[in-house]
Motif scaffolding. Sequence first.
Motif, mmCIF file in Angstrom:
data_model
loop_
_atom_site.group_PDB
_atom_site.id
_atom_site.type_symbol
_atom_site.label_atom_id
_atom_site.label_comp_id
_atom_site.label_asym_id
_atom_site.label_seq_id
_atom_site.Cartn_x
_atom_site.Cartn_y
_atom_site.Cartn_z
ATOM 1 N N HIS A 154 -2.911 4.493 11.008
ATOM 2 C CA HIS A 154 -1.814 3.879 10.255
ATOM 3 C C HIS A 154 -2.399 2.992 9.146
ATOM 4 O O HIS A 154 -3.124 2.038 9.411
ATOM 5 C CB HIS A 154 -0.972 3.050 11.213
ATOM 6 N N THR A 155 -2.087 3.336 7.900
ATOM 7 C CA THR A 155 -2.727 2.677 6.756
ATOM 8 C C THR A 155 -2.483 1.178 6.734
ATOM 9 O O THR A 155 -3.416 0.383 6.525
ATOM 10 C CB THR A 155 -2.215 3.297 5.439
ATOM 11 N N ALA A 156 -1.241 0.742 6.921
ATOM 12 C CA ALA A 156 -0.917 -0.678 6.814
ATOM 13 C C ALA A 156 -1.575 -1.490 7.928
ATOM 14 O O ALA A 156 -2.081 -2.590 7.695
ATOM 15 C CB ALA A 156 0.598 -0.878 6.838
ATOM 16 N N PHE A 157 -1.574 -0.963 9.140
ATOM 17 C CA PHE A 157 -2.205 -1.675 10.251
ATOM 18 C C PHE A 157 -3.715 -1.796 10.022
ATOM 19 O O PHE A 157 -4.305 -2.858 10.225
ATOM 20 C CB PHE A 157 -1.955 -0.947 11.578
ATOM 21 N N GLN A 158 -4.333 -0.698 9.600
ATOM 22 C CA GLN A 158 -5.773 -0.699 9.356
ATOM 23 C C GLN A 158 -6.133 -1.646 8.218
ATOM 24 O O GLN A 158 -7.115 -2.392 8.289
ATOM 25 C CB GLN A 158 -6.253 0.720 9.033
ATOM 26 N N GLN A 159 -5.328 -1.641 7.151
ATOM 27 C CA GLN A 159 -5.616 -2.493 6.004
ATOM 28 C C GLN A 159 -5.530 -3.964 6.372
ATOM 29 O O GLN A 159 -6.339 -4.788 5.905
ATOM 30 C CB GLN A 159 -4.645 -2.187 4.858
ATOM 31 N N GLU A 160 -4.570 -4.301 7.219
ATOM 32 C CA GLU A 160 -4.421 -5.702 7.633
ATOM 33 C C GLU A 160 -5.659 -6.176 8.392
ATOM 34 O O GLU A 160 -6.170 -7.277 8.146
ATOM 35 C CB GLU A 160 -3.175 -5.852 8.511
ATOM 36 N N ILE A 161 -6.154 -5.340 9.291
ATOM 37 C CA ILE A 161 -7.366 -5.694 10.028
ATOM 38 C C ILE A 161 -8.567 -5.737 9.090
ATOM 39 O O ILE A 161 -9.423 -6.628 9.177
ATOM 40 C CB ILE A 161 -7.608 -4.703 11.180
ATOM 41 N N SER A 162 -8.662 -4.794 8.165
ATOM 42 C CA SER A 162 -9.774 -4.770 7.212
ATOM 43 C C SER A 162 -9.792 -6.025 6.355
ATOM 44 O O SER A 162 -10.859 -6.588 6.073
ATOM 45 C CB SER A 162 -9.680 -3.528 6.313
ATOM 46 N N ASN A 163 -8.592 -6.478 5.938
ATOM 47 C CA ASN A 163 -8.507 -7.676 5.096
ATOM 48 C C ASN A 163 -9.060 -8.905 5.799
ATOM 49 O O ASN A 163 -9.602 -9.808 5.161
ATOM 50 C CB ASN A 163 -7.052 -7.937 4.697
ATOM 51 N N ARG A 164 -8.908 -8.964 7.099
ATOM 52 C CA ARG A 164 -9.298 -10.152 7.863
ATOM 53 C C ARG A 164 -10.591 -9.945 8.644
ATOM 54 O O ARG A 164 -11.013 -10.846 9.382
ATOM 55 C CB ARG A 164 -8.184 -10.511 8.848
ATOM 56 N N PHE A 165 -11.200 -8.772 8.526
ATOM 57 C CA PHE A 165 -12.240 -8.397 9.476
ATOM 58 C C PHE A 165 -13.439 -9.344 9.472
ATOM 59 O O PHE A 165 -13.907 -9.764 10.537
ATOM 60 C CB PHE A 165 -12.711 -6.964 9.215
ATOM 61 N N GLU A 166 -13.963 -9.683 8.310
ATOM 62 C CA GLU A 166 -15.156 -10.526 8.271
ATOM 63 C C GLU A 166 -14.898 -11.894 8.890
ATOM 64 O O GLU A 166 -15.729 -12.411 9.647
ATOM 65 C CB GLU A 166 -15.649 -10.667 6.830
#
Length: 294
Positions: free
Chosen positions: A98-110
């Motif tokens: 799911h693009t939106a879920f993945q992007q949210e985690i990617s945005n905060r990942f570091e």
Amino acid sequence: TRGMKLPEFPLLDLESSTDKSNRAEWNLDKFVPPAPEKDCGSSTYAAVAVTFPNTDARPLQRFLYLIFKGTTDIQEWLVNVSIQRNRDIYKSHGIGVHTAFQQEISNRFEQLKHEMLEWLRDAARQDVADGAQTALVITGHSLGGAYATVFFAVLKLILLRSLSFDEVDDIDARVLSMLEKAKCVTFAAPMVFGPLHGHAEVSAEFRSTMSSSRNYMFRNDPVPRAYAKLHLKDYLHAVLEQASGVVPAWLKLLPGVGSRVESGVASVQEWVDQGHLKDWETEAAAYHHFSEVQ
């Protein structure tokens, strides 16, 4: 809860942990509340560390819970409705996410990785001091369950392969062990993964990794049936019928409130009338639960 099968390890009620009067009975070691929202998206996570004392049935145990919150506003609800899949990140496994879920985690990942490793190091030092063994549990409800599932996949399939320490001492070795043994337990999480068209099959590694996670659901809850098993047309009709009744009549009289409610209902109806529902259902059919569902 009659007849409900509970997990074999303790769960924590986050609501209780935020009440200072209840912290003593939980033997709460650490509570890191959600950070104030900034310009970085909609998800919020908290961390709770809990020690369960020795009993006849089990030795001293400590759990670090990484908890993602669920949907709280209309903006986050729209994230749920958007179902386009990222076809690149897990392409080698034959999976889209799911693009939106993945992007949210990617945005905060570091930031999330840095904080999580610090929390795990603190737990490891405490383990050395008192002899306990900390287990990492990633969890969340609804939208938070989706974020927890995506983060668990990133942790297991990406982070552990790339994580390195300059010198692996006893503390870092314990941290690595916690990450390798991490569990994911979610409540009413929607489907977040779907096989990619044209790929022979989903990789055995992906299936094995995600099958170690669990998703608990109520019998008639629509959210964990999203997206492949959700009859969206019936669901939207029910929402539209009740939308006007959600806001009290007196509140609708306030400037702008009534018009926003009516505008929202009209937008959803227009989306259905324009035929977007069929496209949505086609994409939705690709989604599956890869976690164990109970």
